[in-house]
Structures are given as structure tokens and as C-alpha cells.
Design a protein around this motif. Sequence first.
Motif, PDB file in Angstrom:
ATOM      1  N   HIS A 264       0.832  -1.213   0.000  1.00 38.71           N
ATOM      2  CA  HIS A 264       0.000   0.000   0.000  1.00 38.71           C
ATOM      3  C   HIS A 264       0.868   1.265   0.000  1.00 38.71           C
ATOM      4  N   HIS A 268       1.742   4.675  -2.727  1.00 41.14           N
ATOM      5  CA  HIS A 268       1.818   6.122  -2.470  1.00 41.14           C
ATOM      6  C   HIS A 268       3.201   6.649  -2.866  1.00 41.14           C
ATOM      7  N   GLU A 294      -4.797   7.760  -2.977  1.00 37.59           N
ATOM      8  CA  GLU A 294      -5.283   6.479  -2.476  1.00 37.59           C
ATOM      9  C   GLU A 294      -5.529   5.508  -3.640  1.00 37.59           C
ATOM     10  N   SER A 297      -2.208   3.707  -3.991  1.00 37.19           N
ATOM     11  CA  SER A 297      -1.880   2.725  -2.951  1.00 37.19           C
ATOM     12  C   SER A 297      -2.779   1.503  -3.075  1.00 37.19           C
TER      13      SER A 297
HETATM   14 ZN    ZN Z   1      -3.201   5.209   1.899  1.00 27.08          ZN
END
Ligand code: ZN
Length: 501
Positions: A264, A268, A294, A297
Motif C-alpha cells: 500500500h 503512495h 489512495e 496505494s
Molecule cells: Zn493510503
Amino acid sequence: MKQKLQELKQLLLEVDDLQMATAVLYWDQTTNMPPGGAAARGRQAATLTRLAHEKFTDPAVGKLLDALQPYADSLPYEDDDASLIRVTRRQYEKSTKIPAQLLSDFYTHSAATYQVWTKARPANDFTVVAPYLEKTIDFSRRIADCFPGYDHIADPLIDFNDEGMKAATIRAIFADLRQQLVPIVQAITAQEPADASCLHQSFDENKQLAFGQEIIKQYGYDLERGRQDKSPHPFTTKFNLGDVRITTRVKQNDLNEALFSTLHEAGHAMYEQGINRDFDGTPLGTGTSAGVHESQSRLWENLVGRSRGFWQHYYPKLQAAFPQQFNDASFDTFYQAINKVSRSLIRTDADEVTYNLHVMIRFDLELQLLEGTLAVKDLPEAWHGRYQSDLGIHAPNDSDGVLQDVHWYDGWVGGGFQGYTLGNIMSALFFDTAVQAHPDIPNQISRGQFSTLHGWLKDNIYQHGSKFTANELIQRITGGTLTIDPYIRYLRNKFGELYPL
Ligand code: ZN
């Protein structure tokens, strides 16, 4: 004009230096700092933040922007200089329209609220924090009112995190999504739950970290311009475009934790690492919105990192790294375990299917709080009511209910949640578009090859930094507006195969 532009860039660079120094302090605070450093560190960060704010809101910045406006108007919209002037002006207006006194009163109130919340949550006592939350809502309204002309009072607050998005549009998208998701969750949770016990054995912490790092290197996270450390909560931070760091949290008895938070955060971080280096030290040199961030990610964590193809390549490697734990677990057992769907109380632990329901509950409630259609004293019951209707569960207390997330107790109310679900929706939209352009991407993923996908994301999203808003990016990439169709299709295909729907 070139000289004025140079002057502006120099000022912005100094603002950026102060902000990035604050980021270093924060990173150190959460990874390395001994407890004795806490008090001074808080003050140091506050000083740097104040200096950065003063420098950026200096009328000299406004004068330069005014002087440069005719130059910006003479250039195409997507020109780098025109974009720098446009995006800086938007941020300058956001930073100068809130009176300094209001902001400083709010920060004082917010720090006090956070302190009360840290005690209220373990004590399961919403009543002690409720009067603070009432004041926070009042502050949030006053901050929104600094930006008159909105359609909904939450719009200016949403705009801080997801520029150009509005409460009405998001509400409509979310209502549509909720209508589709609730029956899927019901159909899945009516079935025998997956057995995830293979993920809850004893796993050597260093081996877990090494396994995750090997994957993100192959994803394209550049460790010459990044590093990974341990912290209580995973996050990504950037000191400049040549130094974008991630952190993770390792649990010895839960393989999910470090592995998927690593994938994740790498998403980013790769976004930031992929930004045009010429934008470094300017407002263009960062990801464009909470939602788009987001989306990156989630794309690398879920659409890639929890897919069948991906694990066809990586599961034998995981078995080799942890033979004792996985030699007896079949591929299907493992794949079902990492995609287990269940009704749960905690947003941050939720699976791909139920996660958005958690987010939408919070989004709807905060709109009602801001509108004044929901009183703070009625919030706990409203929370339980929505958990019952959307997820079919009832928290035994407020600690795992309305006190669960820090967001409402550590900032203003409004705009803090929608980005998570917008990101999920966009992750599927972007992935779908990438696969249309390069139909071989899924096959490449099942061979552990990611360069085509990473390259497409760099070209279409990463390199632009904050040049385009989320809506502009979506328009440029797909030729349309945000739609939930690819996301719903993705969930139905993936989970329909795991659980007959
Ligand atoms: Zn995040």
C-alpha cells in the motif's frame, strides 16, 4: 516575467524547505525518537509550520502571482509555468482566506480535543469528548464560511483534500455504490467464511520485511530514492523527490499486516517518486489529491497485490521463505485467506468489499453534522443505526463506534474520509484504462513483471504531480467523468469467483 517567475520559485522553494524539514522531524518522531524528545519536538514542528505558513501567505507572494497572471493567461492550460501559477494561486487563496486568528484558535482547540480523545476512546466515554466535538463542528462551519459561494457547507472542506469534488456529486456516487455493495456483502457473508488461519502463525519479522521489500523493488519503488522503517502506524513521507520514504508495522502472528501495508505505502511512494523532477520544491511537486493518492496505494495493494495472477508468481516464493507455515497450505487456501470478506467493526481492518461501507457511513454522518440535521449527542446512535443497516452489526461500545477514528478529533469535521473510497473507485478506473491500452498487463503481473503498468501510471498520472485535479486527470485519461462501473465489475468478477454471488 522570467525574473518574476524565478522570484516566485525561490520563495516557494523556501516554503517547501520548511515544510520538508517538518516532515523529517515527524518521520524521526515516529521511527527513532526516544520518548524524552516528545515535548520539544512538538514545539519545533509547530515553529517550522508557522514559519512556512507566514512565508507562503506573505503579500509578496500575492503580488508576484498578480504580476504573473497575464503571462499565465498567454500560455496553454497544461503548460508547466501556467500550471505552477494556477495551482500556487489556488493554494495561496486557500491559505489566506482563513483569518490567522481563527486558524490559531482552531489549532489550540484541536490539540485539546485530541488529548481528550486519547483518553475517551480507551475509557469508552463519548460524553467527555462530545462538547469538544460540538465546538469542532462550529469551527468547521466557520472555516467553510471563509469560502462563500459553496453549494454545500462541506464543499470547501472537501476541496482541501479532493479539489474540485463536491458533496452533492460524491453523495450521488456513494449512494449508487452503497446500493450495489450492500447486497454483495449480504450474499457473501451468508456463505461459509474463508479460513484465514494460515496467515495467523508465527512469522519471523525480518523475513516478513525482506519478502515485502523484494516485491516493491520489483514493482518499481526505487530504494536509491527511498527507504523503509518501522513505525506504530504505516505512512509515506517525502523530503524531496529524491527521498520518498515508507514505514510499516510488523506483527509476528499476522502476515497481512506488514505485507499489505508495504504494498500500500509503496503505491503512495511510487506516485511521488514518479513526479516530474522539475516540479521539486513547488506546489506541483506532490500528488494531486487524497483520492488519486489512495487510488495508487489501493491499485498496488489490491488490484495487483491481492490478485490471483500475482500470487501464482509469488506464492511459491512465499512458501520458500516460510516453508514450515505454508508447505501444507494450498494455493487456493492462501488466496481465499488474503481475500477473506467479513462483517467487521474496524474500518482500517476491513476487506475490499466492506471497506467502502465504513467510509460512506462516516462521510454521510459528517455531512449531517455540518448541515445541522444531526446533533452531536445523537451521533453514537446514528452510527450504530448505520452499521446495523449497512453491515448488519452493532458495536458493543463507542470505542469501536464513533470514537474509532482520529479524524474528527484531530482536525476539522468534513473532507477527511471521502478520499479513501474515491481512491478505490479510481483505482479500478485507472487499472481498467491501463489494461485497455496494454492488454498483456494481467499476464505480465502473473510473471512478476510490472514495468508496463508502472510506465503507464508514470506517463498518465505520476509525472503530472498536482498539475491537474482529479477530475481533470480522469477526463484526460478516460475521456469521461468518474464512474463506479469498472470498480463494481472488478469486485463482482473477483469475489463472484471466490463466493458465488
Ligand atoms: Zn493510503
